[in-house]
Scaffold this motif. Sequence first.
Motif, PDB file in Angstrom:
ATOM      1  N   GLY B 154       0.746  -0.965   0.322  1.00  0.00           N
ATOM      2  CA  GLY B 154      -0.262  -0.067   0.133  1.00  0.00           C
ATOM      3  C   GLY B 154       1.078   1.612   0.191  1.00  0.00           C
ATOM      4  N   ALA B 155       1.754   1.089   1.145  1.00  0.00           N
ATOM      5  CA  ALA B 155       2.601   2.646   0.767  1.00  0.00           C
ATOM      6  C   ALA B 155       3.466   3.019  -0.788  1.00  0.00           C
ATOM      7  CB  ALA B 155       4.021   2.273   1.704  1.00  0.00           C
ATOM      8  N   VAL B 156       3.726   1.360  -1.416  1.00  0.00           N
ATOM      9  CA  VAL B 156       4.896   2.127  -2.412  1.00  0.00           C
ATOM     10  C   VAL B 156       3.407   2.285  -3.437  1.00  0.00           C
ATOM     11  CG1 VAL B 156       5.416   0.322  -4.510  1.00  0.00           C
ATOM     12  CG2 VAL B 156       5.913  -0.041  -2.332  1.00  0.00           C
ATOM     13  N   ALA B 157       2.220   2.121  -3.456  1.00  0.00           N
ATOM     14  CA  ALA B 157       0.504   2.642  -3.870  1.00  0.00           C
ATOM     15  C   ALA B 157       0.631   3.976  -4.292  1.00  0.00           C
ATOM     16  CB  ALA B 157      -0.013   1.569  -3.875  1.00  0.00           C
ATOM     17  N   THR B 158       0.734   4.167  -2.953  1.00  0.00           N
ATOM     18  CA  THR B 158       0.722   5.590  -2.141  1.00  0.00           C
ATOM     19  C   THR B 158       1.729   6.439  -3.246  1.00  0.00           C
ATOM     20  OG1 THR B 158      -0.708   4.939  -0.043  1.00  0.00           O
ATOM     21  CG2 THR B 158       0.080   7.204  -0.580  1.00  0.00           C
ATOM     22  N   GLY B 159       2.894   5.858  -2.611  1.00  0.00           N
ATOM     23  CA  GLY B 159       3.934   7.051  -2.989  1.00  0.00           C
ATOM     24  C   GLY B 159       3.549   6.818  -4.624  1.00  0.00           C
ATOM     25  N   LEU B 160       3.478   5.954  -5.430  1.00  0.00           N
ATOM     26  CA  LEU B 160       3.461   6.226  -7.270  1.00  0.00           C
ATOM     27  C   LEU B 160       1.740   7.443  -6.566  1.00  0.00           C
ATOM     28  CD1 LEU B 160       3.623   2.655  -7.474  1.00  0.00           C
ATOM     29  CD2 LEU B 160       5.185   4.867  -7.920  1.00  0.00           C
ATOM     30  N   PHE B 161       0.875   7.652  -6.406  1.00  0.00           N
ATOM     31  CA  PHE B 161      -0.490   8.321  -6.849  1.00  0.00           C
ATOM     32  C   PHE B 161       0.222   9.224  -6.438  1.00  0.00           C
ATOM     33  CE2 PHE B 161      -5.195   9.128  -7.240  1.00  0.00           C
ATOM     34  CZ  PHE B 161      -4.876   9.809  -6.488  1.00  0.00           C
ATOM     35  N   LEU B 162       1.533   9.340  -4.990  1.00  0.00           N
ATOM     36  CA  LEU B 162       0.901  10.693  -4.727  1.00  0.00           C
ATOM     37  C   LEU B 162       2.540  11.839  -6.033  1.00  0.00           C
ATOM     38  CD1 LEU B 162       1.463  13.039  -2.521  1.00  0.00           C
ATOM     39  CD2 LEU B 162       3.068  11.897  -1.330  1.00  0.00           C
ATOM     40  N   LEU B 163       3.730  11.265  -6.205  1.00  0.00           N
ATOM     41  CA  LEU B 163       4.205  10.838  -6.814  1.00  0.00           C
ATOM     42  C   LEU B 163       3.095  11.745  -8.892  1.00  0.00           C
ATOM     43  CD1 LEU B 163       7.406  11.564  -8.702  1.00  0.00           C
ATOM     44  CD2 LEU B 163       7.257   9.438  -9.113  1.00  0.00           C
ATOM     45  N   GLY B 164       2.321  11.212  -9.080  1.00  0.00           N
ATOM     46  CA  GLY B 164       1.396  11.500 -10.020  1.00  0.00           C
ATOM     47  C   GLY B 164       0.637  12.627  -9.461  1.00  0.00           C
ATOM     48  N   LEU B 165       0.214  13.410  -8.217  1.00  0.00           N
ATOM     49  CA  LEU B 165      -0.065  14.397  -7.905  1.00  0.00           C
ATOM     50  C   LEU B 165       0.307  15.436  -8.023  1.00  0.00           C
ATOM     51  CD1 LEU B 165      -3.117  15.659  -6.682  1.00  0.00           C
ATOM     52  CD2 LEU B 165      -1.395  14.991  -4.201  1.00  0.00           C
ATOM     53  N   ALA B 166       1.495  14.870  -7.667  1.00  0.00           N
ATOM     54  CA  ALA B 166       2.705  16.092  -7.668  1.00  0.00           C
ATOM     55  C   ALA B 166       3.032  16.756  -9.233  1.00  0.00           C
ATOM     56  CB  ALA B 166       3.647  15.403  -7.107  1.00  0.00           C
ATOM     57  N   ILE B 167       3.504  15.940  -9.633  1.00  0.00           N
ATOM     58  CA  ILE B 167       2.896  16.269 -11.278  1.00  0.00           C
ATOM     59  C   ILE B 167       2.072  16.666 -11.972  1.00  0.00           C
ATOM     60  CG2 ILE B 167       3.404  14.468 -13.879  1.00  0.00           C
ATOM     61  CD1 ILE B 167       5.255  13.065 -12.883  1.00  0.00           C
ATOM     62  N   LEU B 168       0.844  16.803 -11.376  1.00  0.00           N
ATOM     63  CA  LEU B 168      -0.101  17.271 -12.280  1.00  0.00           C
ATOM     64  C   LEU B 168      -0.566  18.789 -11.921  1.00  0.00           C
ATOM     65  CD1 LEU B 168      -3.090  14.171 -12.560  1.00  0.00           C
ATOM     66  CD2 LEU B 168      -1.765  16.017 -14.618  1.00  0.00           C
ATOM     67  N   PHE B 169      -0.831  19.159 -10.173  1.00  0.00           N
ATOM     68  CA  PHE B 169      -1.241  19.734  -9.511  1.00  0.00           C
ATOM     69  C   PHE B 169       0.517  20.146  -9.131  1.00  0.00           C
ATOM     70  CE2 PHE B 169       0.172  21.781  -5.242  1.00  0.00           C
ATOM     71  CZ  PHE B 169      -1.108  22.717  -5.197  1.00  0.00           C
ATOM     72  N   GLY B 170       2.132  20.400  -9.667  1.00  0.00           N
ATOM     73  CA  GLY B 170       3.288  20.529  -9.894  1.00  0.00           C
ATOM     74  C   GLY B 170       2.987  21.394 -11.353  1.00  0.00           C
ATOM     75  N   LEU B 171       1.955  20.847 -12.150  1.00  0.00           N
ATOM     76  CA  LEU B 171       2.943  21.591 -14.080  1.00  0.00           C
ATOM     77  C   LEU B 171       1.387  22.611 -13.627  1.00  0.00           C
ATOM     78  CD1 LEU B 171       3.840  18.483 -16.119  1.00  0.00           C
ATOM     79  CD2 LEU B 171       4.864  20.322 -15.348  1.00  0.00           C
ATOM     80  N   TYR B 172      -0.230  21.765 -13.358  1.00  0.00           N
ATOM     81  CA  TYR B 172      -1.476  22.734 -14.068  1.00  0.00           C
ATOM     82  C   TYR B 172      -2.350  23.120 -12.855  1.00  0.00           C
ATOM     83  CZ  TYR B 172       0.001  19.642 -17.240  1.00  0.00           C
ATOM     84  OH  TYR B 172       0.897  18.823 -18.689  1.00  0.00           O
ATOM     85  N   GLY B 173      -1.462  23.162 -11.519  1.00  0.00           N
ATOM     86  CA  GLY B 173      -2.377  23.261 -10.551  1.00  0.00           C
ATOM     87  C   GLY B 173      -2.793  24.163  -9.798  1.00  0.00           C
ATOM     88  N   SER B 174      -2.299  24.715  -8.889  1.00  0.00           N
ATOM     89  CA  SER B 174      -3.075  25.376  -7.517  1.00  0.00           C
ATOM     90  C   SER B 174      -4.477  25.048  -7.174  1.00  0.00           C
ATOM     91  CB  SER B 174      -2.792  26.947  -8.264  1.00  0.00           C
ATOM     92  OG  SER B 174      -4.179  26.860  -8.365  1.00  0.00           O
ATOM     93  N   SER B 175      -4.861  24.034  -7.943  1.00  0.00           N
ATOM     94  CA  SER B 175      -5.950  23.481  -7.328  1.00  0.00           C
ATOM     95  C   SER B 175      -5.705  22.152  -7.521  1.00  0.00           C
ATOM     96  CB  SER B 175      -7.358  24.491  -7.406  1.00  0.00           C
ATOM     97  OG  SER B 175      -8.367  23.391  -7.406  1.00  0.00           O
TER      98      SER B 175
END
Lengths: 164, 473, 101, 606, 482
Positions: B154-175
């Motif tokens: 589960g930890a690995v999976a969470t990490g992967l999702f978080l990585l994806g979130l980071a990419i999206l939020f970082g690039l298109y984010g602020s929300s």
Amino acid sequence: MSIESVVFSVLGVIAVAGGVITVFARDVMRMAIGLGAFLVAVTGFFVYWGAAFLGVVQLFVYIGGVLVLMIFAIMLVHRTPEGSPVLETRHDIAALAVAGGLFFLVVTALSGAVPDSIDQGIASGTGELAGVFLGPMLTHFEMGGVLLLAVLVAVVVILGGDEG
Amino acid sequence: MLVAFGPHVLVIAGAALAVALDAFDRRALAVFATVAGLVAGAVTAFVSSLRSPTISGDVLLSGTGFSGTVGVIFAIAAVLMLGSWRPLSRAPFGGGLAALAGVSVAAAGTVAVAADLLVVLIGLEAMALCAYALVWSARTARSTEAAVKYFVQGAVATGLFLLGLAILFGLYGSSTSYVWVRGVMGTAAGPPVTTAFVLMAVAFAYKVGAFPFHSWALDAFETAPPHFAALLAGVPKLAAVVAMIVLFSRSVFAGLPTDYQLWVFGSLAVLSVVFGAAGGLLQSSYTRMLAYSGVAQVGYALVGVAIGAAAMTAAALLVAAYAVAAGAVFLAAGAFRSVRPDWDGTIGGLAGLGKERRLLAVSVAVALFSLIGMPLTAGFWGKFLVFGVAVSAGYWWLALIGIVASVISFGYYGSVMRALFFEPSPASASGGESDSDRGAESAVVFLAFVLLAVGVAPLVAGLEPVLRLFSFT
Amino acid sequence: MSLVIITVGLFCVGLYGVLTRRDLVAILASIEVMLGSATLLLVGLAAAGTSVGATEGSVEATGVMVIVLAAAEAAVGLALVISVARRFRTTRVDELTEVKG
Amino acid sequence: MGALLAQGWSVVAVPLVLAVLVAVSGRALGRFTPVPALAAPGFVLAFGVTALLEGSHAVMSAGSVEWLAATGANGLSVGWAIDGLSAVMLVVVGLVASLVVLFSVGYMSGEGGLPRYYAALCLFTAAMSMLVIADGFIGLFIGWELVGACSYLLIGFWFTRPAAASAAVKAFLTTRVGDVGLLLGLAVLWHEVGDLSYAAVFAAAPALSLPVVTAASLLLLVGAIGKSAQFPLQIWLPDAMEGPTPVSALIHAATMVAAGVFLIARSWPLFSLSPDALAVTLVIGGVTAVGAAAAAVAQSDIKKVLAYSTISQLGFMFAALGAGAWGAAMFHLVTHAAFKALLFLGSGSVIHGCGTQELEEMGGLFRKMPITGVTWLIGAGALAGLPPLAGFFSKDEVLHEVLGAGYAWAAILFGASLLTAFYVARTTRLAFFDTYRGGGHPHEGGWSMRLPLLVLAVLAVGMGFAGAWIAQAYGAHHGALDLRVAAGSTVLALAGLLAGWKVAGVDDPAASRAPGLAALMRTGWGADALVDRAVLRPMARISRVLYEGVDRQVVDRVAEGTATVARGVGRALTSLQSGDAQWYATMLGAGAVALLALVSYVGRGL
Amino acid sequence: MIAVDLLVVVPLLGALACLLAGRFSAHGARWVALVFTLGFGGVLVSLASEGAFSGQVVEGIRIAQDTVPFWDVRVDGLSAPLLALTALLGPVAVMASWGVADRAPVHHALLLGLQAAVAGVFLAADVVLFYVFWEAVLIPMYFLIGVWGHEHRRHASMKFFVYTFAGSAVMLAGILIAIFTIGATSIDSLAAGRVALGDPMLVFWLLAAGMLVKLPAFPVHTWLPDAHVEAPTAGSIMLAGVLLKMGGYGLLRLAIPIAPSSFAEVAWIFALLGGVGIVYGAAVALAQSDLKRLVAYSSVAHMGFVLLALSTATERGFSAAVLVMVSHGVVAPLLFLLVGQLHDRTHTREIARFGGLGALAPRWGIALTFGALASLGLPGLSGFPGEFLTVLEGFGAWSWPVALATPGIVLAAAYNLRAVREVVHGEVAGEWAGIRDLSAGDLVPVLVLAAAIVTLGVWPRLVIGMAGDILGALSAVIGTGV
């Protein structure tokens, strides 16, 4: 070479060093130190980007967390006959391929999509933060509460009970 | 906002109350508190499912099928909690466990209707954390082992999702809200987006237990207390599948060429179907066999996810039917145990139970037939629609694979019926004091009845009434 | 770009640790590295200003939520590790291979 | 009279009903069971006589129903059309059947299961009637098969005797082979004509291409060969002697076995168009006539002698047909029906009298059983072709016609009639003259057994002179007596009789001179052994191989194999679940990497 | 006005009544079952007043007109004969299992459920409903074999279910393609809109696959002998009597109308399978040492005739197929009934252990002989008209190659008469000296079936008269080549 890049490089070096030590150290204390260094470096980044509050949170949560972690670690970790705690690592090619592959694919994917340097920071006070949490991110906040409730109960259930 | 989150709040409130009651060691009451919260939540959700779909605060969807799904999730959970009343009221921290179950269900309900990446992430995490504890709560060596392994993956999976979130939020984010990200991102299908897409897809695939992200499921569902396995096997999948189609085909990643969804989820679907069907054939343990079959069932659902928005209703119905059936068969494991305390957990160990407890056995048979996808049960309509959509989308081979796999699945589902009905009871039948768990049994019977009703009614009344619950427009 | 390389690199190092460390404690530590570096990437990219029209505070708020999340993970994980240690008198994950097949 | 005639169906229905009646109420009727059983053939006889008295060989009464048509008419009707030919056959059937039933009253008294016996006889009468009055090939085929079934039931009457049981099956299967040919013949005609009523087929026949006609005719011939025990399907008839002797007289001498001849005569408009088919018929008839006659010479069982004799005589009829003289064939059929039935019933009386069928255990019966003896002599004379007995005239006509077809075949048939006279004399002497060699007390049967013998004897004497009238009845030309042939055949007959008489005096001469040949002849030229080796054993082996080798080992193995394969796949896949958490996590990561790679590939547009 | 729907409802009510009655007395449950199976027949007979047996279409009740109702049942010329068969075999099966002691009420309830499902298959005018019933048939049969079967019942039941389920699953794929490309579920509209199919050949084979397995056609027949040998008598009766007919019926009702041109294109394959089945089934039957297995393989041979007849694609050919199906639907049950009665008395089916039973149990012996003669296609009995017409039409369609199948006709006589010779005739086997002959109760079903056999043999138009119009129309459609 600008002061920014110097700071950035220093923090980066510390973070990487800490992370690598955390993952590869055989000795528990070294691992603890490495992790600490890594987290401090992360905090440093936050502060450096102007997210002071974030840094503070990081510091509190993790220093606490890591201290607890280390205490237990030293309690629990399997010891050698000589009595010194040892952390073994089974290096294997599959794991290396997975980690390496992920690194390669993600980095190549992101290359070009992001600028080389940090040109602006995040400046926000706790007030605005509160505004955000009670405004657009209320749900997130609530969910965070739910999460913590879950954690609380879970930990109590797991540790509170005797070996039923 | 309250319309959207109201039902969940009710459930959470019930859970919180349960925690409090547990503190005073009133476990039975705690369980009922949770159930009450679930029921209230279900009712409100069903009520709001009559509204047209809305998105509140760019964060939560509600109305029509979204609320309908939430209602179904809560309703199923309520029945299962009622069914697990006795074991919970006897277990240490039973109230706490009930609360955890309630929280995880609430989190699932949130994930199902979330329109915000961060909310999804937190919801998944909350579900996961509760699940670890619930699996652990069997308090056996095996369950502890399973729980900790579950956690590592589960930890690995969470990490992967978080990585994806980071990419999206970082690039298109602020929300992190879908609407926002989608708006900023436009139809840009650049490498960063596809990367994030895959990372999040993996996290979800892990959550539903699709091959090759399935390993935790086998261990967890085998070793967890049956009544929690019943809860964890079905409900989260329903939430996750709905969330997946919303996220991957209807909002954030809707801009991607459909090839992406088809290839990613299609391949996962085929792999899962094959793995689950073939692997299940070898299992001697009842619950582990069910866990394997669960992987195959996820494969069928992923066929729907691969097709995307067009298959949303079908997929939701399929997984809902699975959730009900899985709940029944897992809960039955507990009932079997209470009838035969010396049951070794193997399928063969169920020999002759069909004679001893006819109604229970027949209900289990109904649930198994539903899992197979036999007509006259809800499972049939799920497969019928999903494969139908796949066919009409031109992927008849995808449907054929699924159909053939469901034939193979009879190999292990049938072995259960064979043990229940065809085998004589062992000579040493009455090993240990047998007192049947009426609560669990009646829950199983009720769920079986639901499966039959949903399976038969459409023949005369058409499918509309059923589908209205899962229409997401 | 260097940020990306550092953070993603650290993430993968942490992942490698999770996949290879024998001791659950060490695995926990590696997980911390993964989550931490991911958080770093998130905040860092946002700070890099590639994000459009960021409303003040939302970034930090998001960051806070992520940190809380990671902490929660760590807490429950630790609880599990402790129960494992209690029950099996070891935290070696490679000695936990009862459930299989 | 005409009223009765109009109801052609009744000639089938009445015996059928009586059969059911006998079968159901047999136990109740007790010793009166034969009464209704006698009524059945009696009715047929009466009907036949009425028809005959109409004196017309054209269709006198007809009617039909659409039988296999889903909607409207489609040429698959079943019905009756009674003309002279059918009338004659009806008379033959009715008469012989009545006498046989009568004979059975005495012969079968004290046997168990008589209701079954008489019911089967009635059923046979009905089926035979259907065969002969049918207005088309469907009706004929139905009767054709049913008489076969009755033959099966009656041969197996003493079914606990393994020999009888096997003989019954053998008879049915062998004829069935012929029936398949007949069926295919019908299929050809159906395909070409689209209607299976005689009228339609014969009307269309001239328009059909010669190959089609030949094919159809030959296929019909196959059917005829099977029923009439012609070469190479003759093997079943000798075994059929396991049945009660009256049955042999009725079915396996007078009526059913003659159905083949009737079939060809009936479908003459077709056959006559195909010289090749006729040639084949001639060959088969000739070969069978001489071969069977030779086999008859070596038999030691009186019924076996008669069986081979029947085959041989039927060969004469086929030869006549082949020679193009269906009238002659029919004439011989009629007379043969009389004198062969007489001989069989005679032998039955003998068997009844001294409880054996072995010629070796008989002898000198003439004095002990005068009536049987006299009638036997008459029958024997007729068979041998002594003037002025019936056989003489019919055989004379046959030989005359064959002579017209070619000297070679005529020579063969003359040879056959020589042999006929030979075995007749031999058998007669062995059975009736010299001294009694058996251990029993031979005696005449009751009146019910004597009466039929007398009636048939009268016919065997007189019928020869009625040739013209009979021929006119079924509308064929009846040639005047061919004196050259008559003289020749008579001389041959006398010679044969003399030789046979002499040989019979010596102890088993053939065996002493040429034991091998004798054995071969006794076994009917080893046909059974040949069939056993060439057909039965291979078939058994094939079916066993198909079942154990193919069906179980291949077809089913493949089906069951899929399960094994699935389990194998499962075993391979479940080996992934090693229990190592980190391996699980590795799989997870690997999956992610793989999907990332896949997607970046898809991104580049597959 | 009697609703067609009752044909499904009555047996289901009967099943419930059976279970209820079983709570009080098992024997009562038997009578209840008998009454309701007879009631099924009663409903069918009363439908005759509406022309159900003169080729008319009698519609059932349509519930929920507004939505998409799958419930659409009707009796027409094609289904009427098979429904009559179902009505006939229902009571026979109940009577045949009169002696079942273990959980008799459940057994009979399952029989009634089976009858309902089979009736549903024949009644359905909607493809989804058709499929639902098609699969529903498996469930009671599975339990009948598994619970009340013989030694290897577990494996047999599993094999039966998986094998036929595999077939029908493939069929489902075809149905799905048809439904979702044509956009209708009623069989008529599917047939009408068939031009919309992109790949009719694919659809045809997917559909046909399930039906060929059910029939069963060589080489997908091997589930049949196992299922038959292990099934209880009532199960074998229903299995041979009506379940196999679903295959042929499905082809005529669904597969051919939806893809007629594809069928015409591959008809030769059907002819081939049929021909092989005729000879192969007969030859294999000849090698059997187990009486029941022998009968099972004879079914394979008979179904070969059905395929051959269908392959002609003419009205008469189709009629022949229906005739063979209905005939086999009464003959095989009779034989299974008799074998079952023998097994009840001797607990063995080994041909080698019998002999001369005709002397020990004359009634039974005569019945078996009768059955054997019917099975080998003796004129006057039901087997003949269909097989006769099959050969005629087969020759018309495929000419001389059909002759290759005719050895099967001789072999059919061979294995049937061999069975009679070994079991009924021959030396009396002292082992069974004291064997009971058929009692009056045993005789009733035997006589019922025998009467049906004779009736069909004497007057085949009884059957083909009903189906003629539909079959004619069908072959006409094939003629158009679209």
